[in-house]
Design a protein around this motif. Sequence first.
Motif, mmCIF file in Angstrom:
data_model
loop_
_atom_site.group_PDB
_atom_site.id
_atom_site.type_symbol
_atom_site.label_atom_id
_atom_site.label_comp_id
_atom_site.label_asym_id
_atom_site.label_seq_id
_atom_site.Cartn_x
_atom_site.Cartn_y
_atom_site.Cartn_z
ATOM 1 N N TYR A 33 -5.575 26.060 -61.909
ATOM 2 C CA TYR A 33 -6.176 25.809 -60.595
ATOM 3 C C TYR A 33 -7.171 26.916 -60.243
ATOM 4 N N VAL B 73 6.907 21.553 -58.768
ATOM 5 C CA VAL B 73 7.683 22.506 -57.973
ATOM 6 C C VAL B 73 8.768 21.796 -57.167
ATOM 7 N N MET C 112 4.600 25.807 -64.524
ATOM 8 C CA MET C 112 4.088 26.141 -63.192
ATOM 9 C C MET C 112 3.048 27.243 -63.279
ATOM 10 N N ASP C 113 3.363 28.288 -64.028
ATOM 11 C CA ASP C 113 2.412 29.393 -64.203
ATOM 12 C C ASP C 113 1.099 28.902 -64.813
ATOM 13 N N LEU D 3 -0.237 25.890 -64.741
ATOM 14 C CA LEU D 3 -0.984 25.054 -63.808
ATOM 15 C C LEU D 3 -1.618 25.879 -62.698
ATOM 16 N N MET D 4 -0.899 26.870 -62.190
ATOM 17 C CA MET D 4 -1.472 27.716 -61.136
ATOM 18 C C MET D 4 -2.670 28.495 -61.664
ATOM 19 N N PHE E 61 1.336 30.140 -54.014
ATOM 20 C CA PHE E 61 1.393 30.514 -55.428
ATOM 21 C C PHE E 61 2.147 31.839 -55.595
ATOM 22 N N VAL F 42 1.015 20.794 -59.634
ATOM 23 C CA VAL F 42 1.842 21.940 -59.252
ATOM 24 C C VAL F 42 2.880 21.501 -58.225
#
Length: 224
Positions: free
Chosen positions: A37, A57, A30-31, A33-34, A118, A53
């Motif tokens: 982005y 999630v 997740m981190d 991908l954020m 986020f 994401v």
Amino acid sequence: MATTIETQSVDQMGGPGSVLARQRRDHAEMDRLMDRYRALEDGTERERVLKQVVQLVFSHAFAEETVLWPAVRRAVADGEELTSRVEEEHQEINDLVTDIERLEPGTAEREEKVTQVFALIRQDIRDEEDLVLPRLQEALDAARLRRLGAAWETVRRSAPTHPHPGVPRRPPGNAVLGVPLSLYDRLRDGLGLGVSGPWGRRILSGLVGLLVSGAVAAIVRKRR
């Protein structure tokens, strides 16, 4: 007393199949991908990353709410308080992503909501890794953590991948409704832009409506 799982080795967490290790791997993705982005300019690739994401999630959170948080409530003395806090964060994320999916890409309002969600996802990760999961680690041995991890992974692989604001956060409601909602989401993901228009949404909404009605009827029959 167990410390945050953020800095523990995989062996300390019970091995790669442990629910703790599986959770941390998802959190790291997740981190990543954020960050990805944020590094991209507006365009198709940026929207594709945001979609990734969202899918990660929501499948991750559904597995937590269906498998992991009930285990925390059973095994940890203050598990109800700990999981209620995280469930509130999940609901906020659900509401924000629902708004994001309704807004046009590139608008200031949408980007502000992406920033908010986020930040909330990262806060949720810290609450889980620093507060909730160490308490579960204290209560369960490595073998039980691995069995819980296998169950969590099974649910995650077939979980809904988008927000559904009216769905309960706890079993049995979320587990029963998860089947038709997962079908809806995966059809939507597979069809891509084809479901962004009104006819695509109507067709899939009609399908999921029928399936949800059947699921609700099954719950009512069971309770009788």
